[in-house]
Scaffold this active site. Structure first.
Site, PDB file in Angstrom:
ATOM      1  N   LYS A  55       1.365  -1.567   0.259  1.00 26.67           N
ATOM      2  CA  LYS A  55      -0.283  -0.003  -0.085  1.00 26.67           C
ATOM      3  C   LYS A  55       1.173   1.893   0.404  1.00 26.67           C
ATOM      4  O   LYS A  55       0.722   2.338  -0.214  1.00 26.67           O
ATOM      5  CB  LYS A  55      -0.879   0.317   0.865  1.00 26.67           C
ATOM      6  CG  LYS A  55      -2.056  -1.657   1.254  1.00 26.67           C
ATOM      7  CD  LYS A  55      -3.039  -1.591   1.309  1.00 26.67           C
ATOM      8  CE  LYS A  55      -2.916  -3.346   1.110  1.00 26.67           C
ATOM      9  NZ  LYS A  55      -2.579  -3.899   1.614  1.00 26.67           N
ATOM     10  N   CYS A  81      -7.673  -7.375   5.604  1.00 28.29           N
ATOM     11  CA  CYS A  81      -7.806  -8.400   4.560  1.00 28.29           C
ATOM     12  C   CYS A  81      -9.294  -9.641   5.380  1.00 28.29           C
ATOM     13  O   CYS A  81      -8.945 -10.941   5.272  1.00 28.29           O
ATOM     14  CB  CYS A  81      -6.582  -8.942   3.351  1.00 28.29           C
ATOM     15  SG  CYS A  81      -5.492  -9.861   4.845  1.00 28.29           S
ATOM     16  N   ASP A 116      -3.434  -0.382   7.177  1.00 30.37           N
ATOM     17  CA  ASP A 116      -3.900  -1.236   7.020  1.00 30.37           C
ATOM     18  C   ASP A 116      -3.668  -2.371   7.904  1.00 30.37           C
ATOM     19  O   ASP A 116      -2.413  -2.600   8.026  1.00 30.37           O
ATOM     20  CB  ASP A 116      -3.207  -1.318   5.743  1.00 30.37           C
ATOM     21  CG  ASP A 116      -3.333  -2.634   5.329  1.00 30.37           C
ATOM     22  OD1 ASP A 116      -4.370  -3.112   4.690  1.00 30.37           O
ATOM     23  OD2 ASP A 116      -2.849  -3.392   4.514  1.00 30.37           O
TER      24      ASP A 116
HETATM   25  C1  LIG Z   1      -1.424  -6.166   7.071  1.00 26.91           C
HETATM   26  S1  LIG Z   1       0.000  -6.176   7.207  1.00 26.91           S
HETATM   27  C2  LIG Z   1      -0.011  -4.890   6.432  1.00 26.91           C
HETATM   28  C3  LIG Z   1       0.544  -5.040   4.733  1.00 26.91           C
HETATM   29  C4  LIG Z   1       1.299  -3.740   3.972  1.00 26.91           C
HETATM   30  N1  LIG Z   1      -0.037  -2.467   4.516  1.00 26.91           N
HETATM   31  C5  LIG Z   1       1.327  -3.785   2.618  1.00 26.91           C
HETATM   32  O1  LIG Z   1       0.474  -3.807   1.946  1.00 26.91           O
HETATM   33  O2  LIG Z   1       2.116  -3.994   2.160  1.00 26.91           O
HETATM   34  C6  LIG Z   1      -0.415  -5.167   9.369  1.00 26.91           C
HETATM   35  C7  LIG Z   1       1.195  -4.849   9.450  1.00 26.91           C
HETATM   36  O3  LIG Z   1       1.718  -4.470  10.745  1.00 26.91           O
HETATM   37  C8  LIG Z   1       2.652  -4.749  11.129  1.00 26.91           C
HETATM   38  N2  LIG Z   1       1.628  -4.407  12.322  1.00 26.91           N
HETATM   39  C9  LIG Z   1       1.160  -5.312  13.714  1.00 26.91           C
HETATM   40  N3  LIG Z   1       1.418  -4.993  14.901  1.00 26.91           N
HETATM   41  C10 LIG Z   1       2.161  -3.256  14.914  1.00 26.91           C
HETATM   42  C11 LIG Z   1       2.420  -2.352  14.888  1.00 26.91           C
HETATM   43  N4  LIG Z   1       1.511  -2.799  16.484  1.00 26.91           N
HETATM   44  N5  LIG Z   1       2.655  -1.403  14.825  1.00 26.91           N
HETATM   45  C12 LIG Z   1       2.937  -1.089  13.842  1.00 26.91           C
HETATM   46  N6  LIG Z   1       3.159  -1.943  13.289  1.00 26.91           N
HETATM   47  C13 LIG Z   1       2.193  -3.477  13.440  1.00 26.91           C
HETATM   48  C14 LIG Z   1       2.598  -6.060  10.941  1.00 26.91           C
HETATM   49  O4  LIG Z   1       4.122  -6.042  10.978  1.00 26.91           O
HETATM   50  C15 LIG Z   1       3.020  -5.882   9.501  1.00 26.91           C
HETATM   51  O5  LIG Z   1       3.516  -6.096   8.398  1.00 26.91           O
END
Ligand SMILES: C[S@@+](CC[C@H](N)C(=O)[O-])C[C@H]1O[C@@H](n2cnc3c(N)ncnc32)[C@H](O)[C@@H]1O
Length: 481
Positions: free
Chosen positions: A123, A239, A186
């Site tokens: 994204k 998702c 996201d």
């Molecule tokens: C659904 S994925 C994001 C996908 C990304 N937006 C893409 O389109 O490539 C969710 C992301 O949130 C991160 N994440 C999880 N908990 C988090 C937090 N508390 N703060 C920041 N990032 C976090 C994870 O490491 C993961 O990379």
């Protein structure tokens, strides 16, 4: 008699009527079409037509994303092309193209954007395209292991406006309150997209896990709202189609901030009908949640997805939290001297025909040195987010050593058309070896030993930089390729 459904669909039985349930059941057994999103910084608008001819792809435009395409035929691995390696497109399921399309760029704007949970950058690269690589894009993720992928994808995309941070998203809103015109969350989710693919396998999610996820999603969305300016736009997406991770999260925040936030109707450039739920199980949700998009897999032949556009009407009282700090000097950066800057600009101009000065001015970048590496960093980051720690910022320009200045692949790849001199064309037989980062045997007396040249193929596609060493062309493609 109630009919038998696959276990992961049981919870969805009452959310759909009989016809919809049949359509859903039929769709989830179909293979998910591959998708790709083109990079307007590098690929021309006609590029998809050229790829159809060159690679035999049958492309169909994604109805809600001008740069998005789905493949109608099975073509194998999409990552094995020159164009993918050079960052002309990103491989992405069509559903994942939805959230960023909800942001609308105002003409002439130089927005500041936060992607709160960004890795691996699907994204973020879309945000960079949507905002024409203008303004500032802060791509954050708390998971250090995933930051390498994020960095590689942003580099490949060729952005000058992105800065990567590695922080817990829950705190970003309190550290950087009311700083951003646009914020994307996201969110980390269960991935219950209903339609399985290589990336999304089907599994059952326990109520404990669901509850933990929901609490984290609520905290992250609150942080996203804190980080947005008044009148700023926030997109919440997952998702997963589980209402607990979607409508229920929006409902919790609407209850907490009824005067300050509003779920907006979907902009006209996203011509799809997929309203959010008004109730699930014993829960009733705020009626404005119907404005959200619940992309069931059977609607547009995609994986399941959920997205909502929120406007922050008014300030949100945000407790103050002291920011982490790191000076540029501590991170190893120092400003380039006038003499170094002159040497860099002159070499790029005289040897490669490339005018970096004009790009620094129009994009508001300044040159910084970290060891031998020269980086062009957005001045807006340095002035507005002074001393906030970052992993990387802007675009790599090259390396400066006592042997002189050598340009970086990132810069040459982004501005390949403007690197008009110092070219070397390789044969079609050498292409695979080159893309596998192997050195090539060449015979040329065109350039002196040690010269760094812009490598192209017979179609004049940019392929990276190489250094002439006798009869060998050293391959300077970066290792993240
Ligand atoms: C659904 S994925 C994001 C996908 C990304 N937006 C893409 O389109 O490539 C969710 C992301 O949130 C991160 N994440 C999880 N908990 C988090 C937090 N508390 N703060 C920041 N990032 C976090 C994870 O490491 C993961 O990379």
């Amino acid at each position: 008699m109630t009919r038998q459904l696959p276990r992961q669909l049981e919870a969805y039985r009452d959310l759909l009527n009989e016809t919809e349930l049949n359509q859903l059941l039929e769709s989830i057994n179909q293979p998910l079409p591959s998708g790709l999103r083109t990079n307007p910084l590098k690929a021309s608008v006609n590029a998809p037509q050229a790829w159809q001819q060159q690679y035999g792809w049958q492309l169909e435009q994604v109805p809600f994303c001008q740069t998005g395409w789905q493949l109608r035929n099975e073509v194998g691995n999409l990552s094995r092309t020159v164009e993918h390696q050079m960052g002309h497109y990103y491989i992405q399921d069509a559903a994942s193209m939805l959230p960023v399309e909800l942001f609308e760029l105002q003409p002439e704007a130089e927005p500041s954007v936060l992607d709160l949970t960004a890795a691996p950058g699907g994204k973020t690269t879309h945000i960079i395209s949507q905002f024409e690589d203008r303004g500032l894009v802060v791509a954050n993720d708390s998971n250090l292991q995933r930051i390498a992928g994020l960095k590689g994808n942003i580099q490949r995309w060729g952005s000058t406006s992105a800065v990567i941070t590695n922080q817990p998203g829950e705190r970003m809103g309190r550290w950087l309150p009311e700083q951003f015109d646009y914020v994307l969350l996201d969110a980390p989710c269960s991935g219950e997209a209903l339609r399985t693919s290589e990336r999304h396998t089907s599994r059952l999610v326990s109520s404990h896990e669901r509850n933990t996820l929901q609490q984290r999603q609520i905290k992250l969305l609150e942080s996203a709202l804190q980080a947005a300016r008044p009148n700023g736009h926030v997109v919440y997406s997952t998702c997963s189609l589980a209402p607990e991770e979607d409508e229920a999260v929006l409902d919790a925040l609407l209850k907490r901030y009824p005067e300050q936030i509003q779920i907006m109707s979907i902009p006209a450039n996203v011509p799809i009908e997929a309203p959010g739920l008004l109730a699930a199980g014993s829960q009733n949700y705020d009626p404005s949640i119907a404005n959200a998009l619940r992309l069931w897999p059977h609607l547009y032949n995609t994986a399941g997805f959920f997205a909502a556009l929120i406007v922050k009407r008014d300030q949100i009282a945000t407790p103050n939290l002291e920011r982490p700090q790191q000076t540029l000097a501590k991170a190893g950066y120092k400003a380039v001297t006038n003499e170094e800057q002159r040497q860099i600009l002159d070499t790029l101009h005289a040897v490669y025909g490339f005018d970096l000065r004009q790009i620094l001015t129009t994009k508001g970048l300044s040159l910084w040195r970290n060891g031998k590496t020269i980086q062009a960093i957005p001045e807006r980051w340095l002035s507005n987010f002074e001393q906030f720690p970052f992993v990387s910022a802007g675009i790599q320009v090259g390396k400066l050593s006592r042997h002189g200045f050598q340009p970086a692949h990132d810069l040459a790849s982004r501005y390949a058309e403007q690197f008009s001199q110092q070219q070397l064309t390789i044969s079609d037989q050498q292409l695979d070896d080159w893309l596998a980062r192997r050195d090539l045997v060449i015979k040329t007396s065109q350039y002196p030993n040690g010269s760094v040249v812009v490598v192209r193929d017979q179609q004049q596609r940019y392929l990276g930089l190489g250094q002439i060493d006798g009869n060998s062309l050293e391959n300077l493609l970066p290792h993240w390729q």
